[in-house]
Design a protein around this motif. Structure first.
Motif, PDB file in Angstrom:
ATOM      1  N   LEU A   1     -40.474  43.928 120.902  1.00  0.00           N
ATOM      2  CA  LEU A   1     -40.137  44.850 119.822  1.00  0.00           C
ATOM      3  C   LEU A   1     -38.640  45.079 119.754  1.00  0.00           C
ATOM      4  CD1 LEU A   1     -41.654  46.468 117.693  1.00  0.00           C
ATOM      5  CD2 LEU A   1     -41.739  48.370 119.296  1.00  0.00           C
TER       6      LEU A   1
ATOM      7  N   PHE B   1     -46.057  52.903 121.529  1.00  0.00           N
ATOM      8  CA  PHE B   1     -45.546  52.181 120.376  1.00  0.00           C
ATOM      9  C   PHE B   1     -46.516  52.269 119.221  1.00  0.00           C
ATOM     10  CE2 PHE B   1     -43.870  50.051 124.144  1.00  0.00           C
ATOM     11  CZ  PHE B   1     -42.526  50.224 123.905  1.00  0.00           C
TER      12      PHE B   1
ATOM     13  N   GLN C   1     -46.801  48.563 113.517  1.00  0.00           N
ATOM     14  CA  GLN C   1     -45.492  47.990 113.270  1.00  0.00           C
ATOM     15  C   GLN C   1     -45.475  46.561 113.806  1.00  0.00           C
ATOM     16  OE1 GLN C   1     -42.395  50.217 115.125  1.00  0.00           O
ATOM     17  NE2 GLN C   1     -40.757  48.928 114.360  1.00  0.00           N
TER      18      GLN C   1
ATOM     19  N   TYR D   1     -36.863  52.711 122.922  1.00  0.00           N
ATOM     20  CA  TYR D   1     -36.820  51.431 123.622  1.00  0.00           C
ATOM     21  C   TYR D   1     -36.351  51.575 125.075  1.00  0.00           C
ATOM     22  CZ  TYR D   1     -35.321  46.749 124.947  1.00  0.00           C
ATOM     23  OH  TYR D   1     -35.138  45.570 125.624  1.00  0.00           O
TER      24      TYR D   1
ATOM     25  N   SER E   1     -44.443  43.206 115.560  1.00  0.00           N
ATOM     26  CA  SER E   1     -43.516  42.951 116.645  1.00  0.00           C
ATOM     27  C   SER E   1     -42.513  41.875 116.242  1.00  0.00           C
ATOM     28  CB  SER E   1     -44.258  42.538 117.906  1.00  0.00           C
ATOM     29  OG  SER E   1     -44.934  41.334 117.678  1.00  0.00           O
TER      30      SER E   1
ATOM     31  N   TYR F   1     -44.502  43.700 125.369  1.00  0.00           N
ATOM     32  CA  TYR F   1     -44.501  44.157 123.973  1.00  0.00           C
ATOM     33  C   TYR F   1     -43.230  44.939 123.659  1.00  0.00           C
ATOM     34  CZ  TYR F   1     -45.944  46.342 119.629  1.00  0.00           C
ATOM     35  OH  TYR F   1     -45.988  46.757 118.328  1.00  0.00           O
ATOM     36  N   CYS F   2     -42.804  45.784 124.585  1.00  0.00           N
ATOM     37  CA  CYS F   2     -41.590  46.575 124.397  1.00  0.00           C
ATOM     38  C   CYS F   2     -40.374  45.666 124.258  1.00  0.00           C
ATOM     39  CB  CYS F   2     -41.417  47.514 125.587  1.00  0.00           C
ATOM     40  SG  CYS F   2     -40.014  48.614 125.488  1.00  0.00           S
TER      41      CYS F   2
ATOM     42  N   LYS G   1     -35.473  48.039 118.042  1.00  0.00           N
ATOM     43  CA  LYS G   1     -35.944  48.646 116.793  1.00  0.00           C
ATOM     44  C   LYS G   1     -36.686  49.951 117.064  1.00  0.00           C
ATOM     45  CE  LYS G   1     -37.926  44.838 115.213  1.00  0.00           C
ATOM     46  NZ  LYS G   1     -38.752  44.009 114.327  1.00  0.00           N
ATOM     47  N   SER G   2     -37.285  50.045 118.237  1.00  0.00           N
ATOM     48  CA  SER G   2     -37.988  51.265 118.611  1.00  0.00           C
ATOM     49  C   SER G   2     -36.971  52.313 119.049  1.00  0.00           C
ATOM     50  CB  SER G   2     -38.957  50.981 119.763  1.00  0.00           C
ATOM     51  OG  SER G   2     -39.487  52.176 120.253  1.00  0.00           O
TER      52      SER G   2
END
Length: 144
Positions: free
Chosen positions: A63, A134, A138, A70, A140, A59-60, A66-67
């Motif tokens: 994503l 997270f 939001q 990250y 993904s 998932y990270c 953008k996180s």
């Protein structure tokens, strides 16, 4: 509770240890059977956490950057996965020892203490991962 038979092959000696719901041999607790059951349960929990961390890492990575956390999260999750693999190896090595034998006790104690410390570090890392988790609301990003 179902019965399982665990077999250890050591050079010329075959040691068969039946692991069942009964941890007692006669009137005494068989510490080796208890330790074997504990090791098996710990291994199952390790697999569950490894699966969860792999999912978090996926998932990270989906994503992406953008996180705002990250790189921090990728580092923590990757560290947790590496430690869990190390833990699995240590558990396998620990299972080779029979704590009822005097010459195995020192090595078994070393691996047991190492496993406790690795579990502690993995727990702390996963608490931090949860704290910096997270936002699931939001959307993904697709993998490119």
């Amino acid at each position: 509770m179902s019965e399982t038979t665990v077999r250890y092959n050591k050079s010329d000696q075959n040691v068969e240890n039946e692991v069942s719901g009964n941890l007692k041999v006669g009137n005494q607790l068989d510490a080796n059977v208890y330790a074997t059951k504990k090791t098996i349960a710990q291994g199952m929990l390790d697999v569950a956490l490894l699966t969860a961390n792999a999912s978090q890492l996926k998932y990270c990575l989906q994503l992406g950057t953008k996180s705002k956390f990250y790189y921090f999260m990728v580092t923590l999750i990757s560290s947790s996965i590496i430690l869990q693999i190390s833990l699995g190896v240590a558990i396998i090595l620990k299972s080779r020892f029979n704590i009822n034998k005097d010459h195995h006790q020192r090595s078994a104690e070393f691996y047991n203490n190492t496993i406790v410390w690795i579990v502690f570090v993995i727990t702390v890392i996963n608490i931090i991962i949860s704290a910096f988790g997270f936002d699931l609301n939001q959307p993904s990003a697709p993998i490119k």
